[in-house]
Design a protein around this motif. Sequence first.
Motif, short mmCIF file in Angstrom:
data_model
loop_
_atom_site.label_atom_id
_atom_site.label_comp_id
_atom_site.label_asym_id
_atom_site.label_seq_id
_atom_site.Cartn_x
_atom_site.Cartn_y
_atom_site.Cartn_z
N SER A 50 0.84 -1.19 0.00
CA SER A 50 0.00 0.00 0.00
C SER A 50 0.87 1.24 0.00
N PRO A 51 0.42 2.32 -0.65
CA PRO A 51 1.13 3.59 -0.52
C PRO A 51 1.08 4.12 0.91
N ALA A 52 0.13 3.62 1.71
CA ALA A 52 0.01 4.05 3.11
C ALA A 52 1.08 3.42 4.00
N LEU A 53 1.81 2.42 3.49
CA LEU A 53 2.86 1.74 4.27
C LEU A 53 4.24 2.14 3.76
N LYS A 54 5.22 2.18 4.66
CA LYS A 54 6.59 2.49 4.27
C LYS A 54 7.21 1.35 3.48
N GLN A 55 6.84 0.13 3.81
CA GLN A 55 7.34 -1.04 3.09
C GLN A 55 6.27 -2.11 3.10
N GLU A 56 6.41 -3.10 2.22
CA GLU A 56 5.41 -4.16 2.19
C GLU A 56 5.52 -5.02 3.44
N ALA A 57 4.41 -5.62 3.82
CA ALA A 57 4.36 -6.52 4.97
C ALA A 57 4.16 -7.94 4.45
N VAL A 58 4.86 -8.89 5.07
CA VAL A 58 4.80 -10.28 4.62
C VAL A 58 4.56 -11.18 5.83
N PHE A 69 -3.26 -8.87 9.30
CA PHE A 69 -2.40 -7.69 9.32
C PHE A 69 -3.10 -6.64 10.19
N PRO A 70 -2.65 -6.45 11.44
CA PRO A 70 -3.33 -5.52 12.34
C PRO A 70 -2.75 -4.10 12.25
N ASN A 71 -3.44 -3.16 12.87
CA ASN A 71 -2.96 -1.78 13.06
C ASN A 71 -2.55 -1.11 11.76
N LEU A 72 -3.45 -1.12 10.79
CA LEU A 72 -3.15 -0.53 9.48
C LEU A 72 -3.77 0.86 9.34
N TYR A 77 -5.15 -0.92 -0.59
CA TYR A 77 -4.24 -2.04 -0.32
C TYR A 77 -4.34 -3.09 -1.42
N ALA A 78 -3.25 -3.82 -1.58
CA ALA A 78 -3.21 -4.97 -2.48
C ALA A 78 -2.63 -6.15 -1.71
N LEU A 79 -3.20 -7.33 -1.93
CA LEU A 79 -2.71 -8.56 -1.33
C LEU A 79 -2.26 -9.51 -2.43
N ARG A 80 -1.15 -10.19 -2.20
CA ARG A 80 -0.68 -11.23 -3.12
C ARG A 80 -0.49 -12.51 -2.30
N PHE A 81 -0.99 -13.62 -2.83
CA PHE A 81 -0.93 -14.92 -2.16
C PHE A 81 -0.08 -15.85 -3.01
N GLU A 82 0.94 -16.44 -2.40
CA GLU A 82 1.85 -17.34 -3.12
C GLU A 82 2.05 -18.62 -2.32
N GLN A 83 1.98 -19.75 -3.04
CA GLN A 83 2.21 -21.07 -2.43
C GLN A 83 2.75 -21.98 -3.52
N ASP A 84 3.77 -22.79 -3.16
CA ASP A 84 4.30 -23.75 -4.13
C ASP A 84 3.17 -24.61 -4.68
N HIS A 85 3.22 -24.88 -5.98
CA HIS A 85 2.27 -25.74 -6.69
C HIS A 85 0.89 -25.12 -6.87
N TYR A 86 0.75 -23.82 -6.58
CA TYR A 86 -0.52 -23.12 -6.79
C TYR A 86 -0.28 -21.87 -7.63
N HIS A 87 -1.30 -21.49 -8.39
CA HIS A 87 -1.22 -20.22 -9.12
C HIS A 87 -1.26 -19.08 -8.11
N PRO A 88 -0.40 -18.05 -8.29
CA PRO A 88 -0.49 -16.88 -7.40
C PRO A 88 -1.84 -16.19 -7.58
N HIS A 89 -2.29 -15.55 -6.54
CA HIS A 89 -3.56 -14.83 -6.58
C HIS A 89 -3.33 -13.42 -6.06
N VAL A 90 -3.91 -12.41 -6.73
CA VAL A 90 -3.73 -11.01 -6.33
C VAL A 90 -5.09 -10.36 -6.15
#
Length: 118
Positions: A50-58, A69-72, A77-90
């Motif tokens: 997010s532009p509202a954050l100084k850096q991405e959170a993982v 993700f608390p205290n935002l 915001y944008a979320l990206r989900f990654e897992q081996d053997h799965y297509h990423p989801h955004v």
Amino acid sequence: MRFLFHVLPCLVLLLASAPTSAQSDSAIFGTVIDAVTRRPLTNVVVILRSPALKQEAVLVTDDQGSFRFPNLPPGPYALRFEQDHYHPHVRNDLQLREGRSLRARVALVWDPNAPVIW
């Protein structure tokens, strides 16, 4: 009665001068499941940007496929989900408002073409 006239102004001044918290109680949370089995997926990498954050959170999902993700601060915001053997989801469409929380339920799709690492 006289006591109230002396104490009330002091109480009002005390409350008005109390520092407010810089932290927000807004959060983005949710669960990640397998699209076919509907079972929770553990250890999914969740990236928050997010532009509202100084850096991405993982973080990674827990045993129930949950993440939080608390205290935002408010903002887009944008979320990206990654897992081996799965297509990423955004998810790019999240708009967080002050004092509100958002829940994201995500179903990841198995990628049969993903390389198998032994």
